[in-house]
Scaffold this active site. Sequence first.
Site, mmCIF file in Angstrom:
data_model
loop_
_atom_site.group_PDB
_atom_site.id
_atom_site.type_symbol
_atom_site.label_atom_id
_atom_site.label_comp_id
_atom_site.label_asym_id
_atom_site.label_seq_id
_atom_site.Cartn_x
_atom_site.Cartn_y
_atom_site.Cartn_z
ATOM 1 N N LYS A 1 0.838 -1.203 0.000
ATOM 2 C CA LYS A 1 0.000 0.000 0.000
ATOM 3 C C LYS A 1 0.870 1.248 0.000
ATOM 4 O O LYS A 1 0.608 2.217 -0.726
ATOM 5 C CB LYS A 1 -0.948 -0.012 1.211
ATOM 6 C CG LYS A 1 -2.056 -1.051 1.056
ATOM 7 C CD LYS A 1 -2.859 -1.302 2.322
ATOM 8 C CE LYS A 1 -3.820 -2.471 2.101
ATOM 9 N NZ LYS A 1 -4.552 -2.884 3.298
ATOM 10 N N GLN B 1 -4.667 -1.527 9.506
ATOM 11 C CA GLN B 1 -4.545 -2.840 8.871
ATOM 12 C C GLN B 1 -5.142 -3.915 9.783
ATOM 13 O O GLN B 1 -4.774 -4.027 10.945
ATOM 14 C CB GLN B 1 -3.054 -3.137 8.591
ATOM 15 C CG GLN B 1 -2.807 -4.428 7.853
ATOM 16 C CD GLN B 1 -3.388 -4.445 6.435
ATOM 17 O OE1 GLN B 1 -3.297 -3.479 5.696
ATOM 18 N NE2 GLN B 1 -4.007 -5.549 6.072
ATOM 19 N N ASP C 1 -11.062 2.983 4.022
ATOM 20 C CA ASP C 1 -11.316 1.535 3.902
ATOM 21 C C ASP C 1 -12.828 1.247 3.900
ATOM 22 O O ASP C 1 -13.254 0.157 3.553
ATOM 23 C CB ASP C 1 -10.680 0.794 5.088
ATOM 24 C CG ASP C 1 -9.513 -0.082 4.653
ATOM 25 O OD1 ASP C 1 -9.372 -0.312 3.437
ATOM 26 O OD2 ASP C 1 -8.766 -0.535 5.537
#
Length: 285
Positions: free
Chosen positions: A53, A97, A120
Amino acid sequence: MAKIIDGKKIAASIRSDCKIRVEKLKDESGVTPGLAVILIGEDPASSVYVRNKIEACKAVGIKSSSYRHDADITTDELVVLIEKLNIDPEVHGILVQLPLPPHIDMERVLETISIDKDVDGFHLYNVGGLVVGKMVFSPCTPYGVVKMLESENIPVEGQNVVIVGASNIVGKPMALMLMARDATVSICHAKTRDLAQFTILADILVVAAGVPNLIIPQMVKTGAVVIDVGINRLPNGSLQGDVDFEGVSKKASYITPVPGGVGPMTVTMLLVNTIEAAERHAVQK
Ligand code: NAP
């Protein structure tokens, strides 16, 4: 033989658009999109995802900052970090994450992220927004699948879609996003009786179960579009999806490979969401 949907190629094309959008934003408003990535603990797969990422951000001009903490961090400490990032004007997207260590209250952590920075799409507000068609950010993996279908001009409206897997991050949002595009959607999960009786009806079959070779040719309708979200690491170190690629590609009209299918799209949609967040911020400045 099925046409292979090349996720890498579609992702590369979206990423070159991203680069142009970032440059335009910098020129016109002096804003550089910023993504904060939080990684807790030493999970090797998570470390690889975070590295990918960060590299992807760099390649399109997004400024990323990473926050790595030992697995013994408390929920309160993590919440304080997110609250700081929420008010940092140089940070437009915040990503935690997953998975988090079991002692951390994941829901509280995700709900601390400002909804304007929830790139997200896991905040409860965004999840609810998906239900009523008013989300701020679409979750990256299902968003990537939608973009793949669009890029191949595969119609969704009125199609029978079957989704195998009902997780909060893939299966459920995927179902809602395709319902919003007027598909007729069924969701299957581990307790579904006779999975094949559902999958065989699918015009579009999306598989996100995390079980290698779960979908074999007998379970797929001739001419179906098959999207394999699964990523399974085999004992020999190779990656495999949830679909018997060789067998099913002889029956399907379109199929995604693993690796090189949905994976590159997920990271790409994170870039798109982060740029979108920065563009909205620039308008409000
Ligand atoms: P998850 O949270 O473990 O959920 C798996 C879902 O599949 C659950 O709903 C489970 O049912 C269902 N399932 C498990 N075994 C099944 C079976 N035999 N038949 C039917 N359904 C079954 O996993 P996830 O996070 O959604 O991820 C799914 C897969 O996608 C994993 O391989 C993951 O690595 C991959 N993934 C890929 C990307 C990407 O970018 N390509 C992104 C995210 C995830 P229950 O609800 O009944 O337990």
